[in-house]
Design an enzyme around this catalytic site. Structure first.
Site, PDB file in Angstrom:
ATOM      1  N   LYS A  70       0.743  -1.340  -0.043  1.00  0.00           N
ATOM      2  CA  LYS A  70       0.014   0.013  -0.051  1.00  0.00           C
ATOM      3  C   LYS A  70       1.005   1.362  -0.032  1.00  0.00           C
ATOM      4  O   LYS A  70       1.980   1.226   0.387  1.00  0.00           O
ATOM      5  CB  LYS A  70      -1.001  -0.151   1.246  1.00  0.00           C
ATOM      6  N   TYR A 291      15.606  30.337   9.000  1.00  0.00           N
ATOM      7  CA  TYR A 291      14.418  31.108   9.208  1.00  0.00           C
ATOM      8  C   TYR A 291      14.075  31.106  10.935  1.00  0.00           C
ATOM      9  O   TYR A 291      14.514  30.053  11.548  1.00  0.00           O
ATOM     10  CB  TYR A 291      13.225  30.271   8.641  1.00  0.00           C
TER      11      TYR A 291
HETATM   12  C1  LIG Z   1      -0.419  -1.883   6.901  1.00  0.00           C
HETATM   13  C2  LIG Z   1      -0.899  -3.200   7.313  1.00  0.00           C
HETATM   14  C3  LIG Z   1      -0.084  -4.021   7.360  1.00  0.00           C
HETATM   15  C4  LIG Z   1       1.538  -4.074   7.234  1.00  0.00           C
HETATM   16  O1  LIG Z   1       1.988  -3.602   8.650  1.00  0.00           O
HETATM   17  P1  LIG Z   1       3.713  -3.496   8.750  1.00  0.00           P
HETATM   18  O2  LIG Z   1       3.833  -2.996  10.214  1.00  0.00           O
HETATM   19  O3  LIG Z   1       3.964  -2.342   7.694  1.00  0.00           O
HETATM   20  O4  LIG Z   1       4.292  -4.844   8.660  1.00  0.00           O
HETATM   21  C5  LIG Z   1      -0.570  -5.280   7.775  1.00  0.00           C
HETATM   22  N1  LIG Z   1      -1.897  -5.339   8.209  1.00  0.00           N
HETATM   23  C6  LIG Z   1      -2.876  -4.270   7.956  1.00  0.00           C
HETATM   24  C7  LIG Z   1      -4.182  -4.417   8.292  1.00  0.00           C
HETATM   25  C8  LIG Z   1      -2.197  -2.968   7.699  1.00  0.00           C
HETATM   26  O5  LIG Z   1      -3.158  -1.902   7.466  1.00  0.00           O
END
Ligand SMILES: *Cc1c(COP(=O)(O)O)cnc(C)c1O
Length: 398
Positions: A70, A291
């Protein structure tokens, strides 16, 4: 070649006029900007990503390791990374959004692709036509997906997400009870290929909620017809064998992040963010930087200004307390991070300094977790915030 910045130069010496070193041209067409001077790079080590997949397999075996890709594979570029997972033997992927599933389908034509967001009614046709498997999050979604199975006269695959303590997505206990009592009718036409839940505190083995969620998940599994089960993401894998079930969903570890920041990282560094030094200057004691004039030199200092800023994803929160590295030596960020630039105190660097040289902001010396801690955030947010202004460069494809 650039000229070395010599510490014997008089105060006020400005090395910006020294020639700039040009990097070698990009290794592949289509990556890189095409210009000779590229100010900042996001370097993705595909070999390290493949190695990390194997590390997860070793840690989670015999469970199947699904790659979570994702958010553009956590900012690393799904188009380049997903094929590496396929080549490494991965046949199950998770994305969050339908759109991500559509983009992934041509990259992994044979793979099972789960869509965590579920199956909202208007997503159903695209999910079906692209052979995407929704993770259904409610009785209503189950009903909608079952209706689509009837309408298309096919058996549709689905995952079901059971909420065991996140209170975010998934069937709450009341809906689980309903489904349990009426599963024959409610799951008609569906092939349940995954029963899953998600841990709220997997990064901390001491949290009691982990065990509670595990127990609730086991109870839920006992209430439904048998199907492959999944509870752990990367952090959960390291909570022990009880948490593995049939499939683990790994994201962060594949990209080199440390799922338990208090412990040593079992994963290889896969992402580096580097930027070039644009200017070096000597300043007197008592000068301010950047800044808001929030930093004041306590000694005559050498400052390096590098081409990375918050528009590249270098969080402004690391102003005055982040770190970068030059030739493996850590140097402090001084003053505020601005949109395009960041200033470093390089007074203590004993090696050569020159304009055009690379500074590491995330990578081997300064880890994702170092930067995330300095920004008061987590490696996940840091990775997914790295913008596309920095040129992407992919190394050692397996
Ligand atoms: C993002 C996500 C993962 C992956 O988690 P990591 O900690 O990056 O391994 C797994 N399951 C769900 C439901 C997620 O939203």
């Amino acid at each position: 070649m650039s000229q070395p910045f010599r510490r014997s130069e008089p105060a006020g010496f400005d090395a910006a006029s020294a020639g700039r070193h040009c990097p070698p041209s990009m290794d592949r067409p289509g990556e890189g900007s095409g210009v000779d001077f590229e100010a900042a790079h996001l370097i993705v080590r595909l070999g390290a990503i493949a190695a990390n997949y194997k590390t997860v397999q070793r840690l989670a075996g015999p469970a199947v390791v699904a790659a979570v890709v994702k958010a553009d594979a956590y900012g690393t570029g799904m188009a380049r990374v997903a094929p590496v997972f396929v080549q490494t033997g991965c046949d199950t992927f998770f994305v969050a959004r339908l759109e991500e599933g559509l983009a992934l389908r041509p990259l992994a034509p044979e793979a099972r692709i789960f869509v965590l967001d579920g199956a909202q009614p208007d997503a159903v046709p695209a999910l079906i036509s692209h052979r995407l498997t929704p993770v259904l999050n409610s009785i209503a979604e189950i009903a909608g997906w079952a209706a689509a199975a009837r309408a298309t006269k096919t058996r549709l695959d689905a995952g079901i997400n059971i909420d065991t303590g996140m209170n975010r997505l998934g069937l709450p206990a009341s809906e689980l009870a309903t489904l349990s009592g009426e599963h024959v009718k409610r799951l008609e036409g569906l092939h349940i290929v995954l029963l899953m839940s998600h841990l709220a505190c997997a990064e901390d083995a001491e949290m009691k909620l982990n065990r509670l969620q595990l127990d609730r998940f086991k109870t839920a599994l006992s209430m439904l017809p048998p199907a492959p089960a999944s509870l752990a993401a990367t952090g959960g894998i390291m909570l022990g064998k009880d948490y593995l079930f049939d499939l683990v969903r790994s994201g962060l570890g594949l990209y080199g992040g440390n799922p338990h920041p208090a412990n040593p990282n079992p994963f290889a560094v896969a992402v580096r963010a580097t930027a070039r030094v644009l200017q070096l200057r000597r300043v007197d004691k008592g000068e301010t930087v950047g800044y808001g004039a929030t930093f004041r030199t306590k000694r005559p200092s050498v400052l390096a200004t590098a081409a990375l800023g918050y528009a590249d994803g270098l969080m402004r929160a690391i102003s005055n307390h982040g770190t970068a590295a030059i030739g493996g030596v850590r140097v402090p960020v001084v003053g505020r991070v601005s949109m395009d630039l960041v200033t470093l105190d390089v007074t203590d660097v004993t090696g050569p300094l020159s304009t055009g040289m690379d500074v590491e902001f995330i990578g081997d010396t300064v880890t994702l977790e170092d930067v995330a801690a300095a920004a008061n955030t987590i490696s996940y947010e840091l990775l997914t915030s790295l913008s596309h202004r920095a040129t992407r460069r992919y190394e050692d494809a397996p």
